[in-house]
Design an enzyme around this catalytic site. Structure first.
Site, PDB file in Angstrom:
ATOM      1  N   THR A  53       0.819  -1.214   0.000  1.00  0.00           N
ATOM      2  CA  THR A  53       0.000   0.000   0.000  1.00  0.00           C
ATOM      3  C   THR A  53       0.850   1.260   0.000  1.00  0.00           C
ATOM      4  O   THR A  53       0.461   2.281  -0.579  1.00  0.00           O
ATOM      5  CB  THR A  53      -0.938  -0.002   1.223  1.00  0.00           C
ATOM      6  OG1 THR A  53      -1.818  -1.124   1.131  1.00  0.00           O
ATOM      7  CG2 THR A  53      -1.771   1.266   1.293  1.00  0.00           C
ATOM      8  N   SER A  90       1.705  -7.444  -0.459  1.00  0.00           N
ATOM      9  CA  SER A  90       2.525  -8.335   0.368  1.00  0.00           C
ATOM     10  C   SER A  90       2.061  -9.779   0.289  1.00  0.00           C
ATOM     11  O   SER A  90       2.865 -10.712   0.338  1.00  0.00           O
ATOM     12  CB  SER A  90       2.510  -7.858   1.825  1.00  0.00           C
ATOM     13  OG  SER A  90       1.195  -7.937   2.369  1.00  0.00           O
ATOM     14  N   THR A 124       1.105  -4.174   4.429  1.00  0.00           N
ATOM     15  CA  THR A 124       0.897  -4.446   5.854  1.00  0.00           C
ATOM     16  C   THR A 124       0.178  -5.768   6.125  1.00  0.00           C
ATOM     17  O   THR A 124       0.262  -6.283   7.239  1.00  0.00           O
ATOM     18  CB  THR A 124       0.106  -3.307   6.508  1.00  0.00           C
ATOM     19  OG1 THR A 124      -1.171  -3.182   5.871  1.00  0.00           O
ATOM     20  CG2 THR A 124       0.865  -1.992   6.427  1.00  0.00           C
ATOM     21  N   ASP A 125      -0.517  -6.325   5.131  1.00  0.00           N
ATOM     22  CA  ASP A 125      -1.336  -7.509   5.409  1.00  0.00           C
ATOM     23  C   ASP A 125      -0.506  -8.679   5.920  1.00  0.00           C
ATOM     24  O   ASP A 125      -0.927  -9.395   6.832  1.00  0.00           O
ATOM     25  CB  ASP A 125      -2.109  -7.926   4.155  1.00  0.00           C
ATOM     26  CG  ASP A 125      -3.249  -6.976   3.835  1.00  0.00           C
ATOM     27  OD1 ASP A 125      -3.618  -6.172   4.724  1.00  0.00           O
ATOM     28  OD2 ASP A 125      -3.768  -7.014   2.707  1.00  0.00           O
TER      29      ASP A 125
END
Length: 368
Positions: A53, A90, A124-125
């Site tokens: 992101t 990610s 970030t996931d």
């Protein structure tokens, strides 16, 4: 311009604007002029961009070089360079890419002794998984900092540039050495081993729950309050130089009335390890005990973790509900200690790849 004689005699004049030296106006420094000697003394930090992101603006993803340009004042702290490793979400990074990323970081440190640290951008996931994998496979005490953002560059309130700048500052900070892979977002420094994403949308999503942050990044300096005690990076025993992939390990969650068929199916599809995200401190449900026994009978390692988000599974409680006598299976039944299920999976994959036996794997879960 006239000044009172008393002020002139005391030299108490503050002038906003160009400096006045001995009655003459000194030339204003040209914007962008930098003292070459001062630049040479700044620590050198490499950005390895993987996407996420933080780079996912409307119309196309930002490159590593473009991310560097988002941070005015970066050259006050570091000599920054960037390279593009990938530019994807990610969750799209593959296990072979993880291995390549760790090898690239190790090679960068080996090839450039002047390099003070490395910053890695990630979505970030699954950021906590990537960070923990690097925590076990980077073989250097120099700092590796993983950063990301919850908002993309096209969104009002995009915090990616601030997180990235703080990541560079932490990577350049001498006190960061030897602390393992660090995760920096929202002005906070967390250990890769401890941190987890706790909210789908909020900026303060990355937390270390009971253990707390390692430190903070403030306007004046980087401040550390504690350091972790588990093995990592230069002290780790995992050698990935020749690995092309890692063994399959699946995570199975415990829930009321769960079937053991999912465990059996994972084994039949080639899983070399199973991580049970148990209820509480080791409980299973339904027919999962039968599934665990099937896995053990096939020589598959079964690691029991907890789905609660914190707490420890002790070695004597490796799946007590319907799981049989664990004392009769000391080789294949492992307790995850306090590692979250997704991180227990990473450690188990590396342990199996290292051809460790059950006793060695239990030791690893205690030490890492």
């Amino acid at each position: 311009m006239k000044f009172p004689l008393a002020l002139l005699s005391l030299g108490l004049i503050v002038v906003q604007g160009p400096a006045v030296l001995h009655g003459r106006q000194a030339p204003a420094p040209a914007r962008g002029d930098v003292n070459p000697n001062a630049v040479a003394r700044l620590p050198k930090v490499l950005l390895i961009a993987t996407g996420g992101t933080i780079s996912n603006r409307t119309g196309g993803r930002l490159t590593g070089d473009e991310l560097l340009k988002l941070m005015p004042g970066l050259d006050r702290y570091v000599r920054a360079e960037a390279e593009q490793f990938a530019n994807v979400a990610s969750s799209e990074l593959s296990i072979p890419q993880w291995l390549d990323l760790a090898r690239r970081i190790n090679a960068a440190f080996d090839d450039d002794q002047e390099l003070a640290g490395i910053v890695v951008t990630s979505g970030t996931d699954t950021l906590e998984e990537t960070a923990y994998f690097l925590n076990l496979t980077v073989r250097s005490e120099k700092s590796v900092v993983v950063v990301g953002s919850m908002r993309n560059p096209s969104t009002l309130g995009y915090e990616g540039a601030a997180n990235l700048l703080e990541g560079f500052r932490v990577a350049a900070e001498p006190a960061s050495r030897g602390k393992g892979v660090l995760v920096v977002l929202n002005d906070e420094i967390n250990a890769a081993r401890d941190v987890t994403k706790t909210d789908a949308l909020r900026l303060d999503t990355f937390q270390s729950r009971d253990y707390g942050i390692l430190g903070v990044v403030d306007s004046d300096r980087v401040v550390f309050y504690r350091a972790g005690v588990k093995r990592h990076t230069a002290a780790a025993e995992f050698d990935i130089k020749e690995l092309k992939d890692l063994p399959r390990v699946d995570v199975i969650m415990v829930y009321q009335g769960a079937s053991g068929d999912l465990i059996k199916a994972a084994v039949d599809q080639g899983a070399k390890g199973i991580v049970i995200a148990s209820a509480g401190a080791g409980a299973t449900s339904g027919t999962q005990g039968e599934g665990i026994q099937y896995a053990v009978s096939k020589g598959v390692f079964v690691v029991t973790s907890t789905r609660t988000g914190s707490g420890r599974v002790a070695s004597g409680r490796r799946g007590r509900a319907g799981g049989g006598d664990t004392r009769a299976e000391p080789i294949l039944r492992i307790a995850a200690e306090d590692l979250a299920p997704v991180k227990a999976r990473i450690l188990l994959m590396l342990a199996i790849a290292a051809k460790a036996d059950g006793a060695a794997i239990q030791r690893m879960f205690t030490e890492y």
